[in-house]
Scaffold this motif. Structure first.
Motif, PDB file in Angstrom:
ATOM      1  N   MET A   1       0.847  -1.169   0.000  1.00 29.38           N
ATOM      2  CA  MET A   1       0.000   0.000   0.000  1.00 29.38           C
ATOM      3  C   MET A   1       0.899   1.242   0.000  1.00 29.38           C
ATOM      4  SD  MET A   1      -3.367   0.535   2.317  1.00 29.38           S
ATOM      5  CE  MET A   1      -2.654   0.766   3.905  1.00 29.38           C
ATOM      6  N   PRO A   2       0.921   2.017  -1.076  1.00 29.67           N
ATOM      7  CA  PRO A   2       1.804   3.185  -1.146  1.00 29.67           C
ATOM      8  C   PRO A   2       1.326   4.329  -0.255  1.00 29.67           C
ATOM      9  CG  PRO A   2       0.579   2.909  -3.206  1.00 29.67           C
ATOM     10  CD  PRO A   2       0.210   1.778  -2.317  1.00 29.67           C
ATOM     11  N   THR A   3       2.289   5.075   0.272  1.00 35.10           N
ATOM     12  CA  THR A   3       1.990   6.231   1.110  1.00 35.10           C
ATOM     13  C   THR A   3       2.825   7.426   0.664  1.00 35.10           C
ATOM     14  OG1 THR A   3       3.651   5.578   2.720  1.00 35.10           O
ATOM     15  CG2 THR A   3       1.399   4.859   3.152  1.00 35.10           C
ATOM     16  N   CYS A   4       2.396   8.601   1.046  1.00 37.57           N
ATOM     17  CA  CYS A   4       3.077   9.850   0.729  1.00 37.57           C
ATOM     18  C   CYS A   4       4.316  10.004   1.608  1.00 37.57           C
ATOM     19  CB  CYS A   4       2.112  11.015   0.958  1.00 37.57           C
ATOM     20  SG  CYS A   4       2.841  12.636   0.773  1.00 37.57           S
ATOM     21  N   ASN A   6       5.694  12.809   2.412  1.00 36.67           N
ATOM     22  CA  ASN A   6       5.558  14.006   3.235  1.00 36.67           C
ATOM     23  C   ASN A   6       4.620  13.797   4.422  1.00 36.67           C
ATOM     24  OD1 ASN A   6       5.841  16.853   3.890  1.00 36.67           O
ATOM     25  ND2 ASN A   6       3.810  17.100   3.069  1.00 36.67           N
ATOM     26  N   CYS A   7       3.396  13.352   4.166  1.00 35.76           N
ATOM     27  CA  CYS A   7       2.406  13.290   5.241  1.00 35.76           C
ATOM     28  C   CYS A   7       2.038  11.875   5.670  1.00 35.76           C
ATOM     29  CB  CYS A   7       1.148  14.052   4.843  1.00 35.76           C
ATOM     30  SG  CYS A   7       0.178  13.272   3.540  1.00 35.76           S
ATOM     31  N   GLY A   8       2.449  10.870   4.895  1.00 38.32           N
ATOM     32  CA  GLY A   8       2.156   9.488   5.260  1.00 38.32           C
ATOM     33  C   GLY A   8       0.767   9.005   4.868  1.00 38.32           C
ATOM     34  N   SER A   9      -0.001   9.831   4.166  1.00 37.01           N
ATOM     35  CA  SER A   9      -1.348   9.436   3.743  1.00 37.01           C
ATOM     36  C   SER A   9      -1.300   8.346   2.678  1.00 37.01           C
ATOM     37  CB  SER A   9      -2.102  10.634   3.170  1.00 37.01           C
ATOM     38  OG  SER A   9      -2.355  11.580   4.168  1.00 37.01           O
ATOM     39  N   ARG A  28       6.338  12.302  -3.418  1.00 39.06           N
ATOM     40  CA  ARG A  28       6.872  13.275  -2.451  1.00 39.06           C
ATOM     41  C   ARG A  28       5.761  14.075  -1.800  1.00 39.06           C
ATOM     42  NH1 ARG A  28      10.814  16.323  -6.261  1.00 39.06           N
ATOM     43  NH2 ARG A  28       9.129  15.800  -7.660  1.00 39.06           N
ATOM     44  N   VAL A  29       4.693  14.349  -2.520  1.00 37.15           N
ATOM     45  CA  VAL A  29       3.518  15.041  -1.986  1.00 37.15           C
ATOM     46  C   VAL A  29       2.268  14.406  -2.581  1.00 37.15           C
ATOM     47  CG1 VAL A  29       4.654  17.243  -1.572  1.00 37.15           C
ATOM     48  CG2 VAL A  29       3.583  16.840  -3.763  1.00 37.15           C
ATOM     49  N   CYS A  30       1.124  14.633  -1.924  1.00 37.43           N
ATOM     50  CA  CYS A  30      -0.136  14.079  -2.396  1.00 37.43           C
ATOM     51  C   CYS A  30      -1.236  15.119  -2.208  1.00 37.43           C
ATOM     52  CB  CYS A  30      -0.458  12.789  -1.639  1.00 37.43           C
ATOM     53  SG  CYS A  30      -0.971  13.045   0.066  1.00 37.43           S
ATOM     54  N   PRO A  31      -2.441  14.848  -2.659  1.00 43.29           N
ATOM     55  CA  PRO A  31      -3.527  15.819  -2.495  1.00 43.29           C
ATOM     56  C   PRO A  31      -3.854  16.135  -1.033  1.00 43.29           C
ATOM     57  CG  PRO A  31      -4.116  14.213  -4.153  1.00 43.29           C
ATOM     58  CD  PRO A  31      -2.841  13.741  -3.513  1.00 43.29           C
ATOM     59  N   ALA A  32      -3.486  15.254  -0.102  1.00 41.56           N
ATOM     60  CA  ALA A  32      -3.759  15.501   1.311  1.00 41.56           C
ATOM     61  C   ALA A  32      -2.740  16.437   1.967  1.00 41.56           C
ATOM     62  CB  ALA A  32      -3.786  14.179   2.075  1.00 41.56           C
ATOM     63  N   CYS A  33      -1.617  16.693   1.319  1.00 43.12           N
ATOM     64  CA  CYS A  33      -0.583  17.567   1.882  1.00 43.12           C
ATOM     65  C   CYS A  33      -1.059  19.014   1.868  1.00 43.12           C
ATOM     66  CB  CYS A  33       0.711  17.452   1.079  1.00 43.12           C
ATOM     67  SG  CYS A  33       1.507  15.859   1.208  1.00 43.12           S
TER      68      CYS A  33
END
Length: 52
Positions: A1-4, A6-9, A28-33
């Motif tokens: 399961m991949p995670t971000c 930056n934020c771990g989402s 490195r970043v995602c929409p939740a950052c």
């Protein structure tokens, strides 16, 4: 399961496939950052906070 990185989402494998280079499995970043955004091939601090 991949995670971000930056934020771990959680991010989907489709998101990883589209927004990361082939040899990278965690974006490195995602929409939740809230503090960072993608800017072309780079990552920069967000100029304004995202409200959801």
């Amino acid at each position: 399961m991949p995670t971000c990185q930056n934020c771990g989402s959680f991010v989907t494998t489709d998101y990883v496939r589209v927004f990361t280079p082939n040899e990278v499995d965690r974006p490195r970043v995602c929409p939740a950052c809230e503090d960072l955004v993608r800017d072309g091939a780079d990552v920069r601090e967000a100029r304004a906070t995202r409200s959801t």
